[in-house]
Design a protein around this motif. Sequence first.
Motif, PDB file in Angstrom:
ATOM      1  N   MET A 272       0.827  -1.203   0.000  1.00 52.31           N
ATOM      2  CA  MET A 272       0.000   0.000   0.000  1.00 52.31           C
ATOM      3  C   MET A 272       0.867   1.261   0.000  1.00 52.31           C
ATOM      4  SD  MET A 272      -3.068   0.894  -0.087  1.00 52.31           S
ATOM      5  CE  MET A 272      -4.035   2.312   0.131  1.00 52.31           C
ATOM      6  N   ILE A 273       1.956   1.222   0.775  1.00 53.38           N
ATOM      7  CA  ILE A 273       2.853   2.374   0.833  1.00 53.38           C
ATOM      8  C   ILE A 273       3.490   2.623  -0.530  1.00 53.38           C
ATOM      9  CG2 ILE A 273       4.973   3.269   1.883  1.00 53.38           C
ATOM     10  CD1 ILE A 273       2.653   3.411   3.767  1.00 53.38           C
ATOM     11  N   ASN A 274       3.826   1.541  -1.247  1.00 53.59           N
ATOM     12  CA  ASN A 274       4.413   1.700  -2.579  1.00 53.59           C
ATOM     13  C   ASN A 274       3.455   2.403  -3.534  1.00 53.59           C
ATOM     14  OD1 ASN A 274       6.955   0.650  -2.190  1.00 53.59           O
ATOM     15  ND2 ASN A 274       6.350  -1.436  -2.705  1.00 53.59           N
ATOM     16  N   ILE A 275       2.185   2.074  -3.456  1.00 50.44           N
ATOM     17  CA  ILE A 275       1.198   2.706  -4.337  1.00 50.44           C
ATOM     18  C   ILE A 275       1.080   4.190  -4.011  1.00 50.44           C
ATOM     19  CG2 ILE A 275      -1.258   2.776  -4.941  1.00 50.44           C
ATOM     20  CD1 ILE A 275      -1.262  -0.284  -4.501  1.00 50.44           C
ATOM     21  N   ILE A 276       1.015   4.533  -2.738  1.00 53.52           N
ATOM     22  CA  ILE A 276       0.931   5.938  -2.328  1.00 53.52           C
ATOM     23  C   ILE A 276       2.192   6.682  -2.750  1.00 53.52           C
ATOM     24  CG2 ILE A 276       0.763   7.496  -0.356  1.00 53.52           C
ATOM     25  CD1 ILE A 276      -0.906   5.317   1.037  1.00 53.52           C
ATOM     26  N   SER A 277       3.341   6.029  -2.623  1.00 54.64           N
ATOM     27  CA  SER A 277       4.604   6.636  -3.033  1.00 54.64           C
ATOM     28  C   SER A 277       4.609   6.947  -4.523  1.00 54.64           C
ATOM     29  CB  SER A 277       5.755   5.698  -2.683  1.00 54.64           C
ATOM     30  OG  SER A 277       6.968   6.165  -3.216  1.00 54.64           O
ATOM     31  N   TYR A 278       4.198   5.980  -5.333  1.00 54.98           N
ATOM     32  CA  TYR A 278       4.161   6.194  -6.779  1.00 54.98           C
ATOM     33  C   TYR A 278       3.134   7.254  -7.167  1.00 54.98           C
ATOM     34  CZ  TYR A 278       7.274   2.235  -7.423  1.00 54.98           C
ATOM     35  OH  TYR A 278       8.348   1.390  -7.390  1.00 54.98           O
ATOM     36  N   VAL A 279       2.026   7.320  -6.448  1.00 60.88           N
ATOM     37  CA  VAL A 279       1.019   8.355  -6.717  1.00 60.88           C
ATOM     38  C   VAL A 279       1.594   9.737  -6.430  1.00 60.88           C
ATOM     39  CG1 VAL A 279      -1.191   9.303  -5.921  1.00 60.88           C
ATOM     40  CG2 VAL A 279      -0.996   6.870  -6.437  1.00 60.88           C
ATOM     41  N   CYS A 280       2.307   9.874  -5.321  1.00 60.79           N
ATOM     42  CA  CYS A 280       2.936  11.160  -4.997  1.00 60.79           C
ATOM     43  C   CYS A 280       3.962  11.560  -6.053  1.00 60.79           C
ATOM     44  CB  CYS A 280       3.603  11.106  -3.625  1.00 60.79           C
ATOM     45  SG  CYS A 280       2.474  11.082  -2.237  1.00 60.79           S
ATOM     46  N   ILE A 281       4.764  10.623  -6.492  1.00 61.76           N
ATOM     47  CA  ILE A 281       5.761  10.913  -7.529  1.00 61.76           C
ATOM     48  C   ILE A 281       5.064  11.293  -8.840  1.00 61.76           C
ATOM     49  CG2 ILE A 281       7.569   9.866  -8.946  1.00 61.76           C
ATOM     50  CD1 ILE A 281       8.408   8.296  -6.404  1.00 61.76           C
ATOM     51  N   PHE A 282       4.000  10.590  -9.183  1.00 60.96           N
ATOM     52  CA  PHE A 282       3.259  10.903 -10.411  1.00 60.96           C
ATOM     53  C   PHE A 282       2.635  12.298 -10.330  1.00 60.96           C
ATOM     54  CE2 PHE A 282      -0.701  10.906 -12.841  1.00 60.96           C
ATOM     55  CZ  PHE A 282      -0.193  10.696 -14.112  1.00 60.96           C
ATOM     56  N   ILE A 283       2.052  12.638  -9.179  1.00 62.20           N
ATOM     57  CA  ILE A 283       1.467  13.974  -9.011  1.00 62.20           C
ATOM     58  C   ILE A 283       2.550  15.041  -9.132  1.00 62.20           C
ATOM     59  CG2 ILE A 283       0.349  15.515  -7.338  1.00 62.20           C
ATOM     60  CD1 ILE A 283      -1.245  13.074  -6.374  1.00 62.20           C
TER      61      ILE A 283
ATOM     62  N   GLY B 189       7.089  11.363  -1.964  1.00 63.02           N
ATOM     63  CA  GLY B 189       7.018  10.001  -2.487  1.00 63.02           C
ATOM     64  C   GLY B 189       8.274   9.207  -2.172  1.00 63.02           C
ATOM     65  N   LEU B 190       9.428   9.848  -2.302  1.00 64.90           N
ATOM     66  CA  LEU B 190      10.684   9.174  -1.950  1.00 64.90           C
ATOM     67  C   LEU B 190      10.777   8.916  -0.454  1.00 64.90           C
ATOM     68  CD1 LEU B 190      13.224  11.075  -4.217  1.00 64.90           C
ATOM     69  CD2 LEU B 190      12.423   8.719  -4.461  1.00 64.90           C
ATOM     70  N   LEU B 191      10.238   9.834   0.346  1.00 60.77           N
ATOM     71  CA  LEU B 191      10.234   9.647   1.799  1.00 60.77           C
ATOM     72  C   LEU B 191       9.419   8.421   2.186  1.00 60.77           C
ATOM     73  CD1 LEU B 191      11.116  10.867   4.510  1.00 60.77           C
ATOM     74  CD2 LEU B 191       9.041  12.223   4.479  1.00 60.77           C
ATOM     75  N   LEU B 192       8.311   8.199   1.499  1.00 57.68           N
ATOM     76  CA  LEU B 192       7.515   7.007   1.766  1.00 57.68           C
ATOM     77  C   LEU B 192       8.232   5.745   1.279  1.00 57.68           C
ATOM     78  CD1 LEU B 192       3.998   8.337   0.746  1.00 57.68           C
ATOM     79  CD2 LEU B 192       4.824   7.873   3.060  1.00 57.68           C
ATOM     80  N   LYS B 193       8.983   5.877   0.200  1.00 56.16           N
ATOM     81  CA  LYS B 193       9.666   4.732  -0.389  1.00 56.16           C
ATOM     82  C   LYS B 193      10.903   4.326   0.415  1.00 56.16           C
ATOM     83  CE  LYS B 193       9.693   2.523  -4.469  1.00 56.16           C
ATOM     84  NZ  LYS B 193       8.964   1.280  -4.324  1.00 56.16           N
ATOM     85  N   ILE B 194      11.702   5.306   0.848  1.00 59.58           N
ATOM     86  CA  ILE B 194      12.926   5.027   1.612  1.00 59.58           C
ATOM     87  C   ILE B 194      12.934   5.869   2.895  1.00 59.58           C
ATOM     88  CG2 ILE B 194      14.503   4.163  -0.162  1.00 59.58           C
ATOM     89  CD1 ILE B 194      15.379   7.002  -0.710  1.00 59.58           C
ATOM     90  N   PRO B 195      12.177   5.435   3.906  1.00 58.07           N
ATOM     91  CA  PRO B 195      12.068   6.236   5.136  1.00 58.07           C
ATOM     92  C   PRO B 195      13.372   6.313   5.929  1.00 58.07           C
ATOM     93  CG  PRO B 195      10.898   4.155   5.377  1.00 58.07           C
ATOM     94  CD  PRO B 195      11.351   4.243   3.948  1.00 58.07           C
TER      95      PRO B 195
END
Length: 92
Positions: free
Chosen positions: A1-12, A51-57
Amino acid sequence: MINIISYVCIFIGIVFWFWGTFHLVSDRSILFKLHGLSVADTLGSMMIIVGLLLKIPSEWPLLILGIISLAIWNTMLGYVLAYCSTEDATNE
């Protein structure tokens, strides 16, 4: 789920980058174009960093420093551009 939110943030963030670029082809003044570009680039870059913060905390100190640096740098650059574009600043 975190990966999806991360990719959404990067896409936005990438969408904000392109949205700011589209301001450059409008018929408005150069200051309006620069304002739209700088705001969109700042928000886009911040969203990518979130998005990167969610990906690599584990890298949170550097990423938070990046967000703070973006906010301060782009705000100061906006004030400098606005000051340089006034007639009083160019006549001195």
